[in-house]
Motif scaffolding. Structure first.
Motif, short mmCIF file in Angstrom:
data_model
loop_
_atom_site.label_atom_id
_atom_site.label_comp_id
_atom_site.label_asym_id
_atom_site.label_seq_id
_atom_site.Cartn_x
_atom_site.Cartn_y
_atom_site.Cartn_z
N ARG A 1 0.84 -1.20 0.00
CA ARG A 1 0.00 0.00 0.00
C ARG A 1 0.87 1.25 0.00
O ARG A 1 0.59 2.21 -0.72
CB ARG A 1 -0.93 0.00 1.23
CG ARG A 1 -2.03 -1.04 1.17
CD ARG A 1 -3.10 -0.74 2.21
NE ARG A 1 -2.56 -0.83 3.56
CZ ARG A 1 -2.54 -1.95 4.29
NH1 ARG A 1 -3.02 -3.08 3.78
NH2 ARG A 1 -2.05 -1.95 5.51
N TRP A 2 1.91 1.22 0.83
CA TRP A 2 2.82 2.37 0.88
C TRP A 2 3.51 2.58 -0.46
O TRP A 2 3.60 3.70 -0.96
CB TRP A 2 3.85 2.16 1.98
CG TRP A 2 4.94 3.19 2.00
CD1 TRP A 2 4.85 4.46 2.52
CD2 TRP A 2 6.26 3.06 1.47
NE1 TRP A 2 6.05 5.12 2.34
CE2 TRP A 2 6.93 4.28 1.71
CE3 TRP A 2 6.94 2.02 0.84
CZ2 TRP A 2 8.25 4.50 1.31
CZ3 TRP A 2 8.25 2.23 0.45
CH2 TRP A 2 8.90 3.46 0.69
N LEU A 3 3.97 1.50 -1.04
CA LEU A 3 4.70 1.59 -2.31
C LEU A 3 3.82 2.09 -3.44
O LEU A 3 4.28 2.87 -4.30
CB LEU A 3 5.27 0.21 -2.67
CG LEU A 3 6.29 0.17 -3.82
CD1 LEU A 3 7.49 1.05 -3.48
CD2 LEU A 3 6.74 -1.25 -4.06
N SER A 4 2.54 1.71 -3.43
CA SER A 4 1.63 2.18 -4.48
C SER A 4 1.41 3.68 -4.39
O SER A 4 1.13 4.34 -5.40
CB SER A 4 0.29 1.44 -4.38
OG SER A 4 -0.37 1.76 -3.15
N GLY A 5 1.55 4.23 -3.19
CA GLY A 5 1.43 5.68 -3.04
C GLY A 5 2.71 6.41 -3.38
O GLY A 5 2.68 7.56 -3.84
N VAL A 6 3.84 5.75 -3.17
CA VAL A 6 5.14 6.37 -3.44
C VAL A 6 5.49 6.32 -4.92
O VAL A 6 5.97 7.32 -5.49
CB VAL A 6 6.25 5.64 -2.64
CG1 VAL A 6 7.63 6.10 -3.08
CG2 VAL A 6 6.06 5.89 -1.15
N PRO B 1 3.39 5.01 -7.90
CA PRO B 1 2.27 4.40 -8.61
C PRO B 1 2.63 4.12 -10.08
O PRO B 1 3.37 4.87 -10.71
CB PRO B 1 1.16 5.46 -8.50
CG PRO B 1 1.89 6.75 -8.32
CD PRO B 1 3.11 6.40 -7.51
N ASP B 2 2.10 3.05 -10.58
CA ASP B 2 2.31 2.68 -11.99
C ASP B 2 3.79 2.51 -12.33
O ASP B 2 4.19 2.72 -13.49
CB ASP B 2 1.68 3.74 -12.92
CG ASP B 2 0.20 3.95 -12.65
OD1 ASP B 2 -0.48 2.94 -12.39
OD2 ASP B 2 -0.25 5.10 -12.66
N THR B 3 4.59 2.16 -11.34
CA THR B 3 6.01 1.92 -11.57
C THR B 3 6.30 0.44 -11.35
O THR B 3 5.84 -0.15 -10.36
CB THR B 3 6.89 2.75 -10.61
OG1 THR B 3 6.53 4.13 -10.73
CG2 THR B 3 8.36 2.58 -10.94
N SER B 4 7.02 -0.15 -12.27
CA SER B 4 7.30 -1.59 -12.16
C SER B 4 8.27 -1.87 -11.02
O SER B 4 9.06 -1.01 -10.61
CB SER B 4 7.90 -2.10 -13.46
OG SER B 4 9.20 -1.56 -13.67
#
Length: 243
Positions: free
Chosen positions: A10-15, A17-20
């Motif tokens: 969840r944290w990573l999706s906010g930091v 987003p849309d990054t592989s």
């Protein structure tokens, strides 16, 4: 304690987003295999969060504070104490300061190098000693369930798990990020320490206090070296008997 993989996602999706995952690992320096193994286990190391935070220009302390385990970091604003600052000065820097202060004027050359970066060889134990009122280890053990002998073993090895470092700070009533500096997880700047705070604390030490502290560090270093030499001698004797 490693962070829950779901919370990390969840944290990573906010930091980012849309990054592989491949791109995240590339810019942060985290190995793809390492991250994949952590995700499979469901536990992500704090160092992973710190590395990714730095890559995306996010303060690692603020990033850790978004996880329940470290939520207290968000409200902790206590500055480091004088003793904490001094504890994070390497022994070689203390000795250099003694030489500079006691040498005849002009004999030490023009200017002196800055302090060595944190952490240093005994930074963790020195930090705990600096904030210990005599009962700190017992309070930490009671709060975390970590046996005193296991806690002491980590200090001897100059390491402390991040969660345990924060628990130690909390039990001592100091800034919660201070232990993360001592362990090397975050830098002084990232923890909000004032620029040049360690050097200023060193400059405020009287000649007597500086010399006494340097002497204590040397004695501690001597004890450690003697133990290592004795262990080495014992190991060599064992091998000789086996041959």
């Amino acid at each position: 304690m490693p962070l829950p993989a779901k919370a990390f996602q969840r944290w990573l999706s906010g930091v980012a987003p849309d990054t592989s995952t491949a791109d995240i690992c590339r810019v942060s320096g985290v190995k793809r295999t390492t991250l994949a193994q952590q995700m499979v286990r469901g536990k992500v190391a704090e160092t992973t969060v710190v590395s990714i935070s730095r890559a995306y220009n996010i303060n690692p302390v603020a990033a850790l504070a978004t996880f329940d385990t470290y939520s207290g970091l968000a409200s902790s604003s206590l500055p480091p104490t004088e003793k904490e600052l001094v504890s994070q000065i390497a022994t070689v820097d203390l000795l250099r300061a003694v030489i500079v202060r006691t040498a005849p004027e002009g004999s030490t050359g023009p200017g002196q190098p800055g302090l060595s970066p944190t952490p240093h060889a005994t930074s963790v134990k020195n930090w705990v000693d600096a904030i210990d009122d005599g009962e700190l280890r017992h309070r930490v053990s009671a709060a975390t369930g970590v046996a005193p002998q296991n806690y002491s073993a980590q200090l001897t090895a100059n390491r402390l798990a991040p969660e345990l470092a924060v628990a130690t700070s909390r039990a001592a009533g100091v800034g919660l990020a201070s232990g993360l500096v001592a362990t090397g997880l975050v830098t002084e700047t990232e923890a909000g320490w004032p620029p040049g705070a360690r050097q200023a604390a060193l400059d405020r030490l009287s000649d007597g206090d500086l010399t006494a502290l340097a002497g204590e560090r040397l004695q501690a270093m001597g004890r450690t070296l003697r133990r290592q030499e004795q262990d080495q001698e014992q190991t060599e004797r064992i091998w000789e008997n086996l041959v």
